[in-house]
Design an enzyme around this catalytic site. Structure first.
Site, PDB file in Angstrom:
ATOM      1  N   CYS A   1       0.811  -1.225   0.000  1.00 45.90           N
ATOM      2  CA  CYS A   1       0.000   0.000   0.000  1.00 45.90           C
ATOM      3  C   CYS A   1       0.843   1.274   0.000  1.00 45.90           C
ATOM      4  CB  CYS A   1      -0.963  -0.017   1.170  1.00 45.90           C
ATOM      5  SG  CYS A   1      -2.024  -1.461   1.140  1.00 45.90           S
TER       6      CYS A   1
ATOM      7  N   HIS B   1      -3.163   7.260   2.948  1.00 42.18           N
ATOM      8  CA  HIS B   1      -3.621   5.938   2.515  1.00 42.18           C
ATOM      9  C   HIS B   1      -4.895   5.596   3.299  1.00 42.18           C
ATOM     10  CE1 HIS B   1      -3.934   1.799   1.638  1.00 42.18           C
ATOM     11  NE2 HIS B   1      -3.408   1.363   2.771  1.00 42.18           N
TER      12      HIS B   1
ATOM     13  N   ASN C   1      -9.973  -0.271   1.479  1.00 43.36           N
ATOM     14  CA  ASN C   1      -8.541  -0.099   1.255  1.00 43.36           C
ATOM     15  C   ASN C   1      -8.205  -0.584  -0.158  1.00 43.36           C
ATOM     16  OD1 ASN C   1      -5.765  -0.476   1.128  1.00 43.36           O
ATOM     17  ND2 ASN C   1      -5.591  -1.276   3.201  1.00 43.36           N
TER      18      ASN C   1
HETATM   19  N1  COA Z   1     -17.181  -8.989  12.249  1.00 42.26           N
HETATM   20  C1  COA Z   1     -17.429  -9.340  13.516  1.00 42.26           C
HETATM   21  N2  COA Z   1     -16.474  -9.728  14.378  1.00 42.26           N
HETATM   22  C2  COA Z   1     -15.206  -9.764  13.923  1.00 42.26           C
HETATM   23  C3  COA Z   1     -14.869  -9.401  12.606  1.00 42.26           C
HETATM   24  C4  COA Z   1     -15.912  -9.011  11.754  1.00 42.26           C
HETATM   25  N3  COA Z   1     -15.701  -8.659  10.464  1.00 42.26           N
HETATM   26  N4  COA Z   1     -13.536  -9.526  12.453  1.00 42.26           N
HETATM   27  C5  COA Z   1     -13.041  -9.935  13.627  1.00 42.26           C
HETATM   28  N5  COA Z   1     -14.050 -10.093  14.512  1.00 42.26           N
HETATM   29  C6  COA Z   1     -13.961 -10.500  15.911  1.00 42.26           C
HETATM   30  C7  COA Z   1     -12.770 -11.404  16.174  1.00 42.26           C
HETATM   31  O1  COA Z   1     -13.085 -12.751  15.889  1.00 42.26           O
HETATM   32  C8  COA Z   1     -12.515 -11.159  17.618  1.00 42.26           C
HETATM   33  O2  COA Z   1     -13.419 -11.914  18.383  1.00 42.26           O
HETATM   34  P1  COA Z   1     -12.936 -12.629  19.749  1.00 42.26           P
HETATM   35  O3  COA Z   1     -12.517 -11.497  20.655  1.00 42.26           O
HETATM   36  O4  COA Z   1     -14.165 -13.334  20.175  1.00 42.26           O
HETATM   37  O5  COA Z   1     -11.809 -13.522  19.353  1.00 42.26           O
HETATM   38  C9  COA Z   1     -12.878  -9.693  17.820  1.00 42.26           C
HETATM   39  O6  COA Z   1     -13.735  -9.356  16.724  1.00 42.26           O
HETATM   40  C10 COA Z   1     -11.688  -8.760  17.843  1.00 42.26           C
HETATM   41  O7  COA Z   1     -10.858  -9.087  16.728  1.00 42.26           O
HETATM   42  P2  COA Z   1      -9.599  -8.220  16.361  1.00 42.26           P
HETATM   43  O8  COA Z   1      -8.980  -8.791  15.128  1.00 42.26           O
HETATM   44  O9  COA Z   1      -8.737  -8.074  17.579  1.00 42.26           O
HETATM   45  O10 COA Z   1     -10.342  -6.845  16.010  1.00 42.26           O
HETATM   46  P3  COA Z   1      -9.778  -5.383  15.929  1.00 42.26           P
HETATM   47  O11 COA Z   1     -10.487  -4.551  16.912  1.00 42.26           O
HETATM   48  O12 COA Z   1      -8.283  -5.348  15.928  1.00 42.26           O
HETATM   49  O13 COA Z   1     -10.272  -4.936  14.489  1.00 42.26           O
HETATM   50  C11 COA Z   1      -9.403  -4.661  12.245  1.00 42.26           C
HETATM   51  C12 COA Z   1      -9.842  -5.653  13.330  1.00 42.26           C
HETATM   52  C13 COA Z   1      -8.901  -5.471  11.073  1.00 42.26           C
HETATM   53  C14 COA Z   1     -10.606  -3.822  11.862  1.00 42.26           C
HETATM   54  C15 COA Z   1      -8.291  -3.723  12.803  1.00 42.26           C
HETATM   55  O14 COA Z   1      -7.342  -4.501  13.505  1.00 42.26           O
HETATM   56  C16 COA Z   1      -7.593  -2.954  11.722  1.00 42.26           C
HETATM   57  O15 COA Z   1      -8.201  -2.220  10.977  1.00 42.26           O
HETATM   58  N6  COA Z   1      -6.260  -3.072  11.647  1.00 42.26           N
HETATM   59  C17 COA Z   1      -5.473  -2.393  10.619  1.00 42.26           C
HETATM   60  C18 COA Z   1      -5.425  -3.253   9.407  1.00 42.26           C
HETATM   61  C19 COA Z   1      -4.925  -2.509   8.198  1.00 42.26           C
HETATM   62  O16 COA Z   1      -4.964  -1.311   8.124  1.00 42.26           O
HETATM   63  N7  COA Z   1      -4.456  -3.280   7.216  1.00 42.26           N
HETATM   64  C20 COA Z   1      -4.022  -2.782   5.959  1.00 42.26           C
HETATM   65  C21 COA Z   1      -2.711  -2.120   6.057  1.00 42.26           C
HETATM   66  S1  COA Z   1      -2.241  -1.477   4.509  1.00 42.26           S
END
Ligand code: COA
Length: 336
Positions: free
Chosen positions: A118, A258, A288
């Site tokens: 990205c 981004h 994204n």
């Molecule tokens: N819908 C519902 N629940 C979801 C889910 C979804 N789409 N995705 C994950 N969960 C759940 C998980 O299973 C987890 O459940 P648990 O606690 O029972 O195990 C819980 O939500 C928390 O998961 P987690 O992965 O820790 O969530 P988060 O708060 O970190 O959010 C993202 C996830 C991906 C939204 C966030 O981490 C993020 O945006 N990170 C940056 C990623 C990014 O920018 N990537 C590209 C870079 S170029």
């Protein structure tokens, strides 16, 4: 900044997105999730995806045509094509080679892809700046295009909610008036964080030797690690790029980051102490789109009257690698 480089002018910027829209509600047909969960954590409501045989070459071609049309530079005068491609339809021929042929760019001009995920557009801008600065090439087409939707794991609700498809393009040229549109630029990588986001290319060893481990060709992401890394690294880093430009945050008109997560965008906004009008975000509608997200946000921002040209902006990106980069640029009238 290195002195004595020939100055670079950003001559044209364009974008293209596919027509097919997948909303958060649509995703509930694939796995247990909700519009509320996705929107509150990411700021995303919907994303565009390629459909049928449409792919990143088609999107890149349209974005490039739009950028070239705005640039006023003739296709036959383009002397180098660089594509920032991390999720292309083919590893080779390079996306840039396909685009060269589709556009009728002279068939001896160098064309190559670079993978900085990205951050690719900022990386490509840095490479182009070096090439133009050294006098090696004059008119360079930069294309950022990915069909992420073909490579995400549509059973993984933690990553597939984030990505969409799209393309963006810049035409950059030697500035005849001596005014450099790159006020500062910097790109970085920390390969020790490679496991945060990765995509393997599956393959099998020669049958006469021991087999290798089997892998899939899907995007794997540790969202929480990416999030923590970005919010602890990027705000300080942006400060440094602004300082390198000899400016202060108040001197710069827009932050065009981004588009990965609205909360990450807000962390940068807070650091710069910018009001909403100075921060360009369209993640709500596109998710994204990898390296294409900055040009898409810029051009759409102009189309919607949120970005006024004849201004300056800080562009910043981050992605798999981990890679990151930022540039303070001049946005001249008429570039999009
Ligand atoms: N819908 C519902 N629940 C979801 C889910 C979804 N789409 N995705 C994950 N969960 C759940 C998980 O299973 C987890 O459940 P648990 O606690 O029972 O195990 C819980 O939500 C928390 O998961 P987690 O992965 O820790 O969530 P988060 O708060 O970190 O959010 C993202 C996830 C991906 C939204 C966030 O981490 C993020 O945006 N990170 C940056 C990623 C990014 O920018 N990537 C590209 C870079 S170029």
């Amino acid at each position: 900044m290195i002195k004595n480089l020939r100055p670079l002018r950003i001559a044209g910027v364009g974008y293209s997105v596919p027509d097919a829209i997948i909303t958060n509600d649509d995703l509930t047909k694939l796995y247990d999730t909700s519009d509320e969960w996705i929107y509150t954590r990411t700021g995303i409501k919907e994303r565009r995806v390629v459909s049928g045989n449409e792919n990143a070459v088609d999107l890149g071609e349209k974005a490039a045509r739009n950028a070239i049309a705005k640039s006023g530079i003739k296709i036959e005068d383009i002397d180098c094509v660089i594509a920032a491609a991390s999720a292309p339809p083919q590893l080779y021929p390079a996306l840039s080679c396909n685009i060269q042929t589709r556009l009728g760019i002279p068939n001896y001009v160098p064309a190559f892809d670079m993978t900085a995920a990205c951050s690719g557009l900022i990386y490509a801008l840095q490479v182009a700046r070096g090439l133009i600065g050294a006098g090696l090439y004059k008119n360079i087409l930069l294309v950022a295009s990915d069909n992420n939707s073909r490579l995400v794991d549509w059973e993984d609700r933690g990553s597939s909610i984030l990505f969409g498809d799209g393309a963006g393009a810049f035409v950059v040229t030697e500035a005849e008036d001596g005014v450099d549109d790159i006020l500062s630029i910097d790109v970085r990588a920390d390969g020790s964080l490679g496991q945060y986001i990765y995509m393997n290319i599956p393959g099998k060893n020669c049958p006469l030797v021991d087999p290798c481990d089997e892998t899939d060709a899907k995007i794997h992401m540790s969202g929480r690690d990416v999030y923590k890394f970005v919010v602890t690294t990027l705000p300080n880093y942006i400060d440094k790029c602004i300082e390198d430009a000899g400016m202060t945050a108040e001197d710069i008109d827009y932050l065009i980051p981004h588009q990965a997560n609205q909360r990450i965008i807000e962390a940068m906004q807070q650091r710069l102490n910018y009001p909403d009008e100075k921060v360009i975000s369209n993640i709500k509608y596109y998710g994204n789109t990898s390296a294409a997200s900055i040009p898409i946000a810029l051009v759409e921002g102009v189309e919607q009257g949120k970005v006024k040209l004849g201004s300056t902006a800080i562009l910043c990106g981050f992605g798999a690698g981990m890679t990151w980069g930022a540039a303070v640029v001049r946005l001249r009238d008429g570039i999009c």
